[in-house]
Design an enzyme around this catalytic site. Structure first.
Site, PDB file in Angstrom:
ATOM      1  N   ASP A  22     -18.266  59.866 -19.698  1.00 17.30           N
ATOM      2  CA  ASP A  22     -17.981  61.272 -19.946  1.00 17.30           C
ATOM      3  C   ASP A  22     -17.024  61.723 -18.841  1.00 17.30           C
ATOM      4  O   ASP A  22     -16.690  60.933 -17.920  1.00 17.30           O
ATOM      5  CB  ASP A  22     -19.293  62.067 -19.927  1.00 17.30           C
ATOM      6  CG  ASP A  22     -19.214  63.361 -20.722  1.00 17.30           C
ATOM      7  OD1 ASP A  22     -18.098  63.770 -21.111  1.00 17.30           O
ATOM      8  OD2 ASP A  22     -20.274  63.981 -20.944  1.00 17.30           O
TER       9      ASP A  22
ATOM     10  N   GLU B  38     -17.127  65.243 -17.341  1.00 17.99           N
ATOM     11  CA  GLU B  38     -17.520  66.381 -16.498  1.00 17.99           C
ATOM     12  C   GLU B  38     -18.112  65.953 -15.163  1.00 17.99           C
ATOM     13  O   GLU B  38     -18.154  66.758 -14.226  1.00 17.99           O
ATOM     14  CB  GLU B  38     -18.496  67.289 -17.255  1.00 17.99           C
ATOM     15  CG  GLU B  38     -17.865  68.084 -18.385  1.00 17.99           C
ATOM     16  CD  GLU B  38     -17.894  67.371 -19.728  1.00 17.99           C
ATOM     17  OE1 GLU B  38     -18.182  66.159 -19.756  1.00 17.99           O
ATOM     18  OE2 GLU B  38     -17.618  68.031 -20.748  1.00 17.99           O
TER      19      GLU B  38
ATOM     20  N   HIS C 247     -16.307  61.565 -24.412  1.00 20.44           N
ATOM     21  CA  HIS C 247     -16.095  62.994 -24.129  1.00 20.44           C
ATOM     22  C   HIS C 247     -15.212  63.620 -25.213  1.00 20.44           C
ATOM     23  O   HIS C 247     -14.140  63.102 -25.523  1.00 20.44           O
ATOM     24  CB  HIS C 247     -15.435  63.181 -22.763  1.00 20.44           C
ATOM     25  CG  HIS C 247     -14.970  64.592 -22.550  1.00 20.44           C
ATOM     26  ND1 HIS C 247     -15.859  65.625 -22.347  1.00 20.44           N
ATOM     27  CD2 HIS C 247     -13.739  65.146 -22.556  1.00 20.44           C
ATOM     28  CE1 HIS C 247     -15.177  66.757 -22.216  1.00 20.44           C
ATOM     29  NE2 HIS C 247     -13.892  66.497 -22.348  1.00 20.44           N
TER      30      HIS C 247
ATOM     31  N   HIS D  78     -23.003  64.410 -16.573  1.00 19.58           N
ATOM     32  CA  HIS D  78     -23.332  65.735 -16.025  1.00 19.58           C
ATOM     33  C   HIS D  78     -24.779  66.088 -16.343  1.00 19.58           C
ATOM     34  O   HIS D  78     -25.410  65.457 -17.197  1.00 19.58           O
ATOM     35  CB  HIS D  78     -22.394  66.789 -16.619  1.00 19.58           C
ATOM     36  CG  HIS D  78     -22.409  66.758 -18.112  1.00 19.58           C
ATOM     37  ND1 HIS D  78     -23.363  67.403 -18.865  1.00 19.58           N
ATOM     38  CD2 HIS D  78     -21.619  66.106 -19.008  1.00 19.58           C
ATOM     39  CE1 HIS D  78     -23.144  67.166 -20.139  1.00 19.58           C
ATOM     40  NE2 HIS D  78     -22.102  66.361 -20.262  1.00 19.58           N
TER      41      HIS D  78
ATOM     42  N   HIS E 141     -24.293  71.241 -19.365  1.00 18.50           N
ATOM     43  CA  HIS E 141     -24.432  71.571 -20.781  1.00 18.50           C
ATOM     44  C   HIS E 141     -25.165  70.419 -21.459  1.00 18.50           C
ATOM     45  O   HIS E 141     -25.361  69.363 -20.853  1.00 18.50           O
ATOM     46  CB  HIS E 141     -23.064  71.820 -21.447  1.00 18.50           C
ATOM     47  CG  HIS E 141     -22.175  70.621 -21.514  1.00 18.50           C
ATOM     48  ND1 HIS E 141     -21.466  70.141 -20.436  1.00 18.50           N
ATOM     49  CD2 HIS E 141     -21.878  69.785 -22.543  1.00 18.50           C
ATOM     50  CE1 HIS E 141     -20.759  69.077 -20.791  1.00 18.50           C
ATOM     51  NE2 HIS E 141     -21.002  68.836 -22.068  1.00 18.50           N
TER      52      HIS E 141
ATOM     53  N   GLU F 126     -28.112  65.128 -22.029  1.00 17.65           N
ATOM     54  CA  GLU F 126     -27.374  63.977 -22.546  1.00 17.65           C
ATOM     55  C   GLU F 126     -27.806  62.682 -21.860  1.00 17.65           C
ATOM     56  O   GLU F 126     -27.919  61.630 -22.499  1.00 17.65           O
ATOM     57  CB  GLU F 126     -25.862  64.192 -22.370  1.00 17.65           C
ATOM     58  CG  GLU F 126     -25.334  65.302 -23.255  1.00 17.65           C
ATOM     59  CD  GLU F 126     -23.878  65.647 -22.980  1.00 17.65           C
ATOM     60  OE1 GLU F 126     -23.102  64.761 -22.571  1.00 17.65           O
ATOM     61  OE2 GLU F 126     -23.507  66.821 -23.169  1.00 17.65           O
TER      62      GLU F 126
HETATM   63 ZN   LIG Z   1     -18.073  65.667 -21.876  1.00 16.98          ZN
END
Ligand SMILES: [Zn+2]
Length: 276
Positions: free
Chosen positions: A8, A10, A61, A105, A117, A136
């Site tokens: 990802d 972030e 992502h 993240h 998030h 996640e």
């Molecule tokens: Zn992401």
């Protein structure tokens, strides 16, 4: 030995704003996708130098077209693109010895979690599995667990590392930045971040014999609190889904894979709500 990497953006060093992570119209996105690529390459090189014959990377992502393949080691096979049955974990199966998460993240509502998030910042407020909030990291770790694959390494901000260690004791984590707020962080130099990821990932492969898959067994009770009632209206048309509050839906899944796919479907349905 095969190693699986889900990536990802972030949690990559220096990524502190939504503009950094979006492809359209961002001055810094090209810089950040290179950093993401370099951090993934560092983990992949560690795996290859530790004896892996093949590394499969899932670019996970947004539209999943972030990583620059020629900047990854030659033995890396790259999964890109969207609408994948296993989403951020597409490609994982029983043939992998271990999984690593790079650039991850923390879940939504985490104090000091940079860009925190859970799948959708627009529509998801909280996801609970069997009553426990999960993000996640946990959801994807449990998907690896379905195939008996342990998650041995994660990199991201400090809050992500804490979330990972709480869920999977013994996992090797590398902190790329210290979150100051949701859109602020103190970041390592990109080269230092890559050096730490490379050494941490090598340590994780050496330690993988001590790591067990993270499994969620049996029937799964999935609950989602959305941001707006309209998201729950849109997603609530799915069969076997129950409205538990103005913004909340619940469903019982026969097993974890069904719960993961139900979650993805509910998020997709919620995204059809027009005012976001
Ligand atoms: Zn992401």
């Amino acid at each position: 030995m095969k190693i699986y990497i889900s990536s990802d953006i972030e949690g990559v060093t220096g990524v502190v704003s939504w503009e950094h992570s979006t492809e359209k119209g961002s001055r810094d996105y090209e810089v950040m996708r290179r950093r993401m690529t370099n951090e993934v390459a560092a983990a992949a090189n560690a795996a290859l130098e530790s004896g892996a014959g093949e590394v499969v990377v899932a670019d996970s992502h947004a539209n999943s077209t972030n990583l620059i393949h020629e900047d990854l080691p030659k033995k890396v096979k790259l999964i890109q693109g969207t609408q994948r049955p296993l989403s951020m974990m597409e490609g994982v199966d029983e043939s992998f010895a271990a999984a690593m998460f790079v650039g991850y993240h923390s879940m939504r509502n985490t104090l000091h979690g940079t860009l925190n998030h859970s799948f959708s910042g627009r529509s998801i407020y909280e996801i609970r599995l069997n009553g426990n909030p999960i993000g996640e990291f946990g959801l994807n770790a449990a998907m690896a667990g379905v195939f008996g694959v342990p998650v041995i390494f994660a990199s991201g901000d400090r809050a992500l590392c804490e979330e990972a260690q709480e869920l999977i004791p013994g996992i090797i984590t590398v902190e790329t930045k210290r979150g100051i707020g949701m859109i602020a962080a103190e970041s390592l130099h990109p080269e230092v971040s890559c050096e730490l990821i490379k050494s941490g990932a090598a340590e994780a492969v050496a330690n993988k014999g001590n790591m067990k898959p993270y499994r969620i067994e049996g029937e799964v009770h999935l609950e989602i609190d959305f941001v707006r009632t309209g998201h729950a209206d849109a997603a609530g048309s799915m069969p076997r889904v129950e409205r538990i509050s103005p913004k909340g839906l619940a469903c019982k899944a026969a097993d974890y894979t069904e719960a993961y796919q139900a979650l993805r479907t509910l998020i997709n349905l919620a995204s059809t709500f027009p005012l976001q």
